[in-house]
Scaffold this motif. Structure first.
Motif: not given
Length: 550
Positions: A534-535, A427, A530, A532, A45
């Motif tokens: 991912h985008d 994120d 947490e 929410c 990452e």
């Protein structure tokens, strides 16, 4: 063959950020330069974050149509590497030119300075910074025209200002003091680097280079520039550009006017005014600038142009990591540079991830002792004795605690401020600022510096620390359950102290200051829970200051 189009030939140069090849564009039948970035595209990452920054930086430079900014033609991935395809400049760097033929005349230097100043203005107008202006990053075309290249060193290095050896990313002798101290930087920081570059190519030596890295760092932050006589009419311009505080430096327009006069052969160049006159107050009490070997100047002596005053209770101090004042040789604190007057913030600078000042104090502060140039006094008794030796009784009284009217007793210890700068990802949930250790009663200030993020990269625009405006926030009403702080908009920068789940959550906006009700570590996050994240996309650079009064 790269990306089925660019045929590599010979290597033109190597650096910490990448390798530059001479290449041929088979499609358009032209010579180009292909820079292979030292960033793998399929790594962890951390690698992916670094590559996203590199892409943003390349796009920013590609949007700058200026004759003295390197042209970016293409951005491609090939064999797990990112490549930036650029204009090929058939000529040496400015550093090579000076090394081969000697220093330039003041008039020639001023002409090149005008070209670089125009390039920097175009870059700043596009919403980015160069961050590494120096003679090696200026190429010369066959007609003598200068081209600014090698942008975004902080972005291409993942935003880390410190290497594993404790040294700053970039060329420290051309780095503005505020960048060296991990403070907020902006266009004035690039102007400082331009000033150091002009002095080097006209005077024949860098104004801050010293025999060792720690001594060079000390010179950049504390010493006046060493300016040779051969600068001639260029000297007032160099003096103005190399003032320590960003607000003390002149505007680009004033620099341009002065450089035009020097390039035209005029010699009676007046001192340049500060962009923000409130931050620059020259005095008649002066001391000599540091000599060629970078001897230390006493921080308790006022210097022309620097306006540095003796340390006193309430001044901002820097301390080593961990929030304590311990260090080599006993208690170690030193005054920070003057803080420029606040101005309306432009929230469009790409955000490098900056290592904290607290970490920097460990990596560099110890080295300053080794070269015999400590930037601070060891003990309160030592400060009092030095002040008495100089006959500055008023300064001594202020350093001891302003007895009259404030009720402080002589000998009161100074407040200590630990300053840390950290990136906050969109994120990730709560992110601890590990160096910002807080004790009950400490004052904590969280301040936004730069960057942007989105809670939905496909649908929502980027926003800043205050979160989305009312209209955009209403568009996300269907996901109201995702908010961490229901009363604040999505995207708001939030802070709290660790230690207990019920710790109050505060909206930061541009800045917030609070007093700690208990011990803990400062934590930061985006207002998006947490389940929410991912985008989400993007990050903010945030400074955290913890003030502890013993």
């Amino acid at each position: 063959m790269i990306a089925g189009r660019y045929l590599l030939h010979d290597i033109l140069g190597r650096g910490g950020m990448g390798t530059v090849w001479r290449a041929h564009d088979q499609l358009l039948d032209r010579q180009v330069a292909a820079k292979e970035l030292h960033i793998a595209t399929d790594g962890d990452e951390d690698h992916r974050v670094r590559m996203r920054r590199a892409v943003r930086e390349a796009r920013a430079v590609a949007r700058v149509p200026h004759p003295h900014v390197i042209g970016v033609h293409d951005l491609v991935e090939h064999e797990d590497r990112l490549w930036i395809v650029m204009e090929l400049v058939q000529g040496p760097s400015l550093a090579d030119r000076v090394a081969r033929s000697g220093p330039l005349t003041p008039q020639h230097t001023a002409a090149i300075g005008l070209q670089l100043l125009g390039a920097l203005k175009a870059v700043h107008d596009a919403g980015t910074l160069h961050r590494d202006v120096k003679p090696a990053n200026v190429l010369l075309r066959p007609d003598g025209g200068a081209v600014l290249t090698d942008f975004g060193i902080a972005a291409l290095d993942g935003g880390e200002f410190l290497t594993s050896t404790g040294q700053l990313v970039g060329s420290i002798e051309y780095m503005a003091p505020e960048r060296a101290l991990a403070q907020e930087s902006g266009p004035a920081s690039d102007l400082w680097s331009l000033g150091a570059t002009l002095v080097t190519v006209c005077g024949g030596q860098s104004p801050f280079r010293r025999p060792a890295y720690p001594a060079t760092f000390h010179a950049v932050v504390y010493d006046e520039a060493v300016l040779p006589e051969r600068l001639g009419p260029l000297r007032p311009v160099a003096e103005a550009l190399l003032r320590k505080g960003p607000g003390e430096r002149p505007t680009a327009a004033d620099v341009s006017a002065a450089l035009r006069r020097v390039a035209a052969g005029e010699t009676d160049i007046d001192p340049l005014p500060a962009a923000d006159p409130r931050t620059y107050q020259p005095t008649t009490s002066t001391v000599s600038a540091a000599g060629p070997m970078g001897g230390p100047m006493n921080d308790a002596v006022t210097v022309t142009g620097l306006h540095r005053q003796p340390a006193r209770a309430g001044d901002t101090l820097l301390v080593p990591a961990g929030g304590t004042a311990g260090g080599i040789g006993g208690t170690t604190v030193h005054p920070a540079l003057p803080v420029p007057a606040s101005r309306p913030r432009r929230r469009k600078w790409p955000g490098p991830v900056i290592a904290g000042v607290a970490v920097l104090a460990v990596g560099v502060g110890g080295g300053l002792f080794l070269v015999g140039a400590p930037p601070f006094q060891a003990t309160e008794q030592g400060q009092e004795k030095q002040a008495n030796d100089r006959g500055q009784e008023k300064a001594n009284d202020r350093a001891d605690g302003q007895e009259q009217g404030q009720g402080q007793e002589k000998g009161t210890e100074l407040p200590v401020v630990t300053s840390v700068v950290q990136a906050v990802g969109s994120d990730v949930g709560w992110q601890p600022v590990e160096k910002a250790v807080v004790r009950e009663g400490d004052s904590v200030t969280v301040r936004f510096q730069e960057g942007g993020w989105s809670v939905d990269r496909e649908q929502m625009p980027m926003t800043g620390p205050a979160g989305y405006d009312a209209e955009n926030d209403r568009l996300l009403g269907f996901a109201e359950h995702c908010k961490v702080a229901p009363e604040a908009p999505f995207g708001t920068l939030l802070t709290r102290l660790s230690g207990k789940d019920a710790a109050p959550v505060l909206a930061v906006g541009d800045a917030v200051t609070f007093q700690a009700a208990g011990d803990g570590v400062v934590e930061l996050r985006i207002n998006d829970d947490e389940g929410c994240l991912h985008d989400n996309e993007g990050e903010l650079t945030v400074s955290v200051e913890v003030t502890h009064t013993p």
